[in-house]
Design an enzyme around this catalytic site. Sequence first.
Site, PDB file in Angstrom:
ATOM      1  CB  CYS A 171      39.117  32.871  39.921  1.00  0.00           C
ATOM      2  SG  CYS A 171      38.043  31.557  39.340  1.00  0.00           S
ATOM      3  CB  CYS A 174      35.443  32.552  40.973  1.00  0.00           C
ATOM      4  SG  CYS A 174      36.731  31.343  40.847  1.00  0.00           S
ATOM      5  CG  ASP A 175      35.630  36.534  41.512  1.00  0.00           C
ATOM      6  OD1 ASP A 175      34.826  35.898  42.205  1.00  0.00           O
ATOM      7  OD2 ASP A 175      36.831  36.668  41.807  1.00  0.00           O
TER       8      ASP A 175
END
Length: 349
Positions: A171, A174-175
């Site tokens: 992701c 997300c990261d």
Amino acid sequence: MSHSISIIGSGPAGWTAAVYAARANLKPVVFEGAVTEENQLKNTLPMGQLAMTTEVENFPGFPAGDLTEYLKSAIDPERLDYLPPHGKHGITGPELVELIRQQAVNFGTEIVSDDVVKIDVSRSPDGPFVLHTLENGTFESDAVIVATGASANWLGLASEERFKNQGVSACAVCDGALPRFRNHPVAVVGGGDSALEDANYLSQFASKVYVIHRRDEFRASKFMVKRTLENPKVEVLYSRVVSEVLGTPNEGVQGVLLASTKGEEPLQIEVSGLFVLIGHTPNTGFLEGTVELTEKKYVRWTQPGRTFTSVPGIFAAGDCADSIYRQANTAAASGCMAALDAERWLAAR
Ligand code: NAP
């Protein structure tokens, strides 16, 4: 607790089904999922895949614009805190799914923040379905809409597993902004829209983004391919597969070893992160033995153009049943269809 309609899943399909069911006075409950470490690793957290994307440029009704004031006025202030500030661009995935959730809440949808782990169909067709949850909850429901979506696939390498959360991710949204990736080269595996969209996203933070694709032709849309090839920070490595993720326990990912699918010499590149974006598997494990699944584990829709499953009273919507389109648009549309199918099925009973 008993409901006439339960919706399992909290992506665009689930919330749209809830909007329609709530407006039909069916008082739906949505099982939006649990926030657990396991769900985090599997990418099956509440709000689904859309919550892990960046800008959504192709959802009708949301051309680029500054939505800041609109979002403030539409969304519950407490939930608004989860969303980063907007600005003038297209709506983001997290904003879009939050808006649909809010719409469902506004019409009276009940929400349970838990995973359904089993649907007991033994009392149907005369009695209700019984839904069992991760936290040992038990809920009865006359009809059920399954909208559990799909989650990211992994390469299956031992070294990939070893470095999850230490540079290996599925992701980018997300990261991608984490310090370990900023101003360092990173690699993305895959040749679909997700891989190329995320490669472009990562190029904001990383010094360079390698796209590793196993063929010499992309699966992604022409528009996305053009954008990627024109991005000066992206280098495409065609006909390559990751054979090993390199690194140390302290430092995490430091590079990847790439085999050639065309018989060329292996290639090693230095990267601080590897983003694996190679497609998805439907989240239907909990349905094994309950409703009929396809060979690839999608819920089988049993009538063309309808959302019926092999069990009367259980309907399916979105990516858990759709192996072809898999868009936020089509998920929302099939959520609407499932709610209408369920409403008519309940009325006929
Ligand atoms: P996808 O279209 O299935 O693409 C998966 C990619 O991963 C393919 O290029 C595939 O290679 C590659 N791949 C699969 N297994 C692999 C393995 N073991 N090793 C190396 N490479 C592997 O999946 P997606 O990109 O997640 O997209 C899913 C759906 O969402 C699509 O319908 C897409 O259009 C949609 N989507 C749309 C948008 C948008 O419109 N903005 C954004 C994201 C996703 P091959 O090509 O060789 O099979």
